[in-house]
Design an enzyme around this catalytic site. Structure first.
Site, PDB file in Angstrom:
ATOM      1  N   GLY A  15      14.464  -7.197  -8.888  1.00  0.00           N
ATOM      2  CA  GLY A  15      14.002  -5.846  -9.242  1.00  0.00           C
ATOM      3  C   GLY A  15      12.533  -5.789  -8.848  1.00  0.00           C
ATOM      4  O   GLY A  15      11.833  -6.798  -8.963  1.00  0.00           O
ATOM      5  N   TYR A  59      24.536   0.724  -7.459  1.00  0.00           N
ATOM      6  CA  TYR A  59      23.829   0.386  -8.700  1.00  0.00           C
ATOM      7  C   TYR A  59      24.629   0.757  -9.936  1.00  0.00           C
ATOM      8  O   TYR A  59      25.250   1.818  -9.987  1.00  0.00           O
ATOM      9  CB  TYR A  59      22.497   1.147  -8.781  1.00  0.00           C
ATOM     10  CG  TYR A  59      21.462   0.691  -7.786  1.00  0.00           C
ATOM     11  CD1 TYR A  59      20.624  -0.377  -8.072  1.00  0.00           C
ATOM     12  CD2 TYR A  59      21.327   1.337  -6.561  1.00  0.00           C
ATOM     13  CE1 TYR A  59      19.657  -0.786  -7.157  1.00  0.00           C
ATOM     14  CE2 TYR A  59      20.370   0.930  -5.639  1.00  0.00           C
ATOM     15  CZ  TYR A  59      19.537  -0.133  -5.954  1.00  0.00           C
ATOM     16  OH  TYR A  59      18.588  -0.535  -5.043  1.00  0.00           O
ATOM     17  N   ARG A 107      23.114   1.032 -13.407  1.00  0.00           N
ATOM     18  CA  ARG A 107      21.883   0.846 -14.179  1.00  0.00           C
ATOM     19  C   ARG A 107      21.557   2.035 -15.075  1.00  0.00           C
ATOM     20  O   ARG A 107      20.503   2.063 -15.689  1.00  0.00           O
ATOM     21  CB  ARG A 107      20.706   0.554 -13.233  1.00  0.00           C
ATOM     22  CG  ARG A 107      20.261   1.749 -12.421  1.00  0.00           C
ATOM     23  CD  ARG A 107      19.310   1.431 -11.280  1.00  0.00           C
ATOM     24  NE  ARG A 107      18.077   0.777 -11.653  1.00  0.00           N
ATOM     25  CZ  ARG A 107      17.059   0.564 -10.821  1.00  0.00           C
ATOM     26  NH1 ARG A 107      17.145   0.984  -9.553  1.00  0.00           N
ATOM     27  NH2 ARG A 107      15.975  -0.049 -11.222  1.00  0.00           N
ATOM     28  N   ALA A 127       9.955  -6.874   0.866  1.00  0.00           N
ATOM     29  CA  ALA A 127       8.740  -7.021   1.696  1.00  0.00           C
ATOM     30  C   ALA A 127       7.533  -6.504   0.924  1.00  0.00           C
ATOM     31  O   ALA A 127       6.510  -7.187   0.780  1.00  0.00           O
ATOM     32  CB  ALA A 127       8.885  -6.257   3.014  1.00  0.00           C
ATOM     33  N   GLY A 128       7.659  -5.288   0.417  1.00  0.00           N
ATOM     34  CA  GLY A 128       6.551  -4.677  -0.320  1.00  0.00           C
ATOM     35  C   GLY A 128       6.250  -5.392  -1.626  1.00  0.00           C
ATOM     36  O   GLY A 128       5.084  -5.560  -2.004  1.00  0.00           O
ATOM     37  N   ASP A 129       7.292  -5.839  -2.330  1.00  0.00           N
ATOM     38  CA  ASP A 129       7.097  -6.517  -3.624  1.00  0.00           C
ATOM     39  C   ASP A 129       6.410  -7.869  -3.427  1.00  0.00           C
ATOM     40  O   ASP A 129       5.518  -8.247  -4.194  1.00  0.00           O
ATOM     41  CB  ASP A 129       8.439  -6.756  -4.333  1.00  0.00           C
ATOM     42  CG  ASP A 129       9.279  -5.497  -4.438  1.00  0.00           C
ATOM     43  OD1 ASP A 129       8.701  -4.394  -4.453  1.00  0.00           O
ATOM     44  OD2 ASP A 129      10.517  -5.626  -4.502  1.00  0.00           O
ATOM     45  N   TYR A 165      23.325  -4.522  -9.590  1.00  0.00           N
ATOM     46  CA  TYR A 165      23.577  -3.880  -8.296  1.00  0.00           C
ATOM     47  C   TYR A 165      24.273  -4.821  -7.344  1.00  0.00           C
ATOM     48  O   TYR A 165      24.194  -6.042  -7.477  1.00  0.00           O
ATOM     49  CB  TYR A 165      22.306  -3.304  -7.674  1.00  0.00           C
ATOM     50  CG  TYR A 165      21.292  -4.300  -7.147  1.00  0.00           C
ATOM     51  CD1 TYR A 165      20.421  -4.956  -8.007  1.00  0.00           C
ATOM     52  CD2 TYR A 165      21.182  -4.548  -5.778  1.00  0.00           C
ATOM     53  CE1 TYR A 165      19.461  -5.841  -7.523  1.00  0.00           C
ATOM     54  CE2 TYR A 165      20.235  -5.427  -5.275  1.00  0.00           C
ATOM     55  CZ  TYR A 165      19.374  -6.068  -6.154  1.00  0.00           C
ATOM     56  OH  TYR A 165      18.433  -6.939  -5.669  1.00  0.00           O
TER      57      TYR A 165
HETATM   58  P1  ADP Z   1       7.952  -1.637   1.384  1.00  0.00           P
HETATM   59  O1  ADP Z   1       8.962  -2.742   1.315  1.00  0.00           O
HETATM   60  O2  ADP Z   1       7.287  -1.360   0.077  1.00  0.00           O
HETATM   61  O3  ADP Z   1       8.401  -0.414   2.117  1.00  0.00           O
HETATM   62  P2  ADP Z   1       6.523  -2.288   3.809  1.00  0.00           P
HETATM   63  O4  ADP Z   1       7.781  -2.057   4.572  1.00  0.00           O
HETATM   64  O5  ADP Z   1       5.368  -1.436   4.147  1.00  0.00           O
HETATM   65  O6  ADP Z   1       6.756  -2.229   2.244  1.00  0.00           O
HETATM   66  O7  ADP Z   1       6.144  -3.809   4.017  1.00  0.00           O
HETATM   67  C1  ADP Z   1       5.252  -4.500   3.206  1.00  0.00           C
HETATM   68  C2  ADP Z   1       4.605  -5.605   4.013  1.00  0.00           C
HETATM   69  O8  ADP Z   1       5.607  -6.463   4.555  1.00  0.00           O
HETATM   70  C3  ADP Z   1       3.829  -5.090   5.211  1.00  0.00           C
HETATM   71  O9  ADP Z   1       2.513  -4.752   4.852  1.00  0.00           O
HETATM   72  C4  ADP Z   1       3.875  -6.289   6.156  1.00  0.00           C
HETATM   73  O10 ADP Z   1       2.902  -7.257   5.778  1.00  0.00           O
HETATM   74  C5  ADP Z   1       5.245  -6.874   5.866  1.00  0.00           C
HETATM   75  N1  ADP Z   1       6.245  -6.356   6.816  1.00  0.00           N
HETATM   76  C6  ADP Z   1       7.186  -5.402   6.611  1.00  0.00           C
HETATM   77  N2  ADP Z   1       7.925  -5.197   7.714  1.00  0.00           N
HETATM   78  C7  ADP Z   1       7.460  -6.048   8.656  1.00  0.00           C
HETATM   79  C8  ADP Z   1       7.812  -6.355  10.021  1.00  0.00           C
HETATM   80  N3  ADP Z   1       8.801  -5.725  10.672  1.00  0.00           N
HETATM   81  N4  ADP Z   1       7.099  -7.322  10.647  1.00  0.00           N
HETATM   82  C9  ADP Z   1       6.101  -7.990  10.035  1.00  0.00           C
HETATM   83  N5  ADP Z   1       5.717  -7.754   8.763  1.00  0.00           N
HETATM   84  C10 ADP Z   1       6.385  -6.803   8.067  1.00  0.00           C
END
Ligand code: ADP
Length: 305
Positions: free
Chosen positions: A32, A104, A106, A259-261, A91
């Site tokens: 989560g 989900y 939830r 990625a963002g988390d 989920y």
């Molecule tokens: P969220 O998951 O919140 O949408 P992002 O997609 O902006 O967040 O990704 C968060 C971080 O993950 C980015 O700032 C970068 O460092 C990394 N990232 C995401 N996608 C890629 C990618 N295709 N290649 C390299 N780094 C990535």
């Protein structure tokens, strides 16, 4: 005298995650957004920091297992409320021709009540040096929960905490778009550091540029803003001029979940211990690049700062 232990506190919902692992077989995990951020912060913070997760769970066996999972990863669970009449959210991840989709369960999860008991919520956040809340956390709260949590964020900010808000915009969790935007801006106004994703902000707030996202959150009262923009990297607005930090090139993206988390947790941990936003963003981009080359939200790593 300085306190021995500093506290990183993340608030929200951790769900049971079921992923296909062969015909008719499911693998169980726990994830989560705010929990994932706590997990990545724990990996990067020294032992002088406590990392606590704040949520509500049931009194059932799966809730026990989730708590054991958190404890085994060094995440404090002492502030988790246990509600006899509720269960954890769940989920399921579906992969069809490489595309992932999610189902989900939830809508009546225990976490929806995490702010129902004001005294318990206040105790849980007491003494936080870093407090992490997301738009998903606000979206799921029932009754007066949203206002209660936003008020608690304001108190933490007044007490000197770094209050971090990732809007993490998920329209399906909100009753309507207007309430969503208004509540997200209110959450933002209670925070000191905003960590939005540009594509979400462009879609739901109509921002034409990263600079517009920064200006909108600054106007709402946030001191600092980190705008994430996937492979394009991040823009940091701390104090003076905004600076851009590139992402790390990844040849083959396996799964962008978290990625963002992972970026948020790693960035906050590095910033707390080194105090340099640019270096924190470089470290966080390195961790996120690792995470998206592995399946699932919770990926082990040994990339300590
Ligand atoms: P969220 O998951 O919140 O949408 P992002 O997609 O902006 O967040 O990704 C968060 C971080 O993950 C980015 O700032 C970068 O460092 C990394 N990232 C995401 N996608 C890629 C990618 N295709 N290649 C390299 N780094 C990535």
């Amino acid at each position: 005298m300085e306190r021995q232990v500093q506290r990183f506190v993340s608030v929200g919902e951790c769900m049971v995650e079921l992923t296909g692992s062969g015909p008719d077989l499911l693998r169980k995990g726990y994830a989560g957004d705010t929990f994932n951020a706590a997990y990545y912060a724990r990996l990067a913070l020294p032992a002088s920091w406590a990392v606590d997760y704040v949520t509500a769970l049931g009194t059932d066996a799966v809730s026990d297992e989730m708590i054991a999972f958190m404890e085994a990863r060094g995440i404090g669970t002492g502030a988790i409320q246990r509600l006899a009449h509720r269960l954890p959210g769940l989920y399921m991840v579906h992969v069809h021709e490489g595309e992932r989709s999610f189902s989900y369960w939830r809508s009546s999860s225990a976490a929806r009540q995490l702010a129902a008991d004001e005294a318990a919520l206040s105790r849980a956040l007491d003494g936080a040096d870093i407090l992490v809340v997301s738009g998903i956390t606000l979206a799921i709260l029932e009754g007066e929960g949203r206002q209660r949590l936003i008020a608690a964020m304001r108190r933490a900010r007044q007490a000197g905490a770094r209050v971090v808000f990732d809007p993490n915009i998920r329209p399906r969790l909100w009753e309507d778009a207007e309430t969503m935007r208004a509540t997200l801006m209110e959450g933002a106004s209670a925070a000191t550091l905003l960590m939005p994703s540009f594509d979400d902000e462009a879609t739901h707030f109509g921002d034409g540029t990263v600079a517009a996202t920064i200006a909108r959150y600054r106007a709402a009262g946030a001191q600092d803003v980190v705008v994430k923009d996937g492979a394009s990297g991040v823009t940091l607005a701390f104090g003076g001029e905004a600076i851009h930090v590139a992402s790390e090139p990844v040849a083959r993206v396996v799964d962008t979940t978290s990625a963002g988390d992972s970026f948020n947790g790693s960035f906050l941990a590095h910033l707390a211990t080194h105090g340099n936003p640019r270096a924190a963003a470089q470290f966080a981009a390195h961790v996120a690049a690792h995470v998206i080359q592995h399946p699932g939200a919770i990926v082990a790593h040994d990339l300590r700062p």
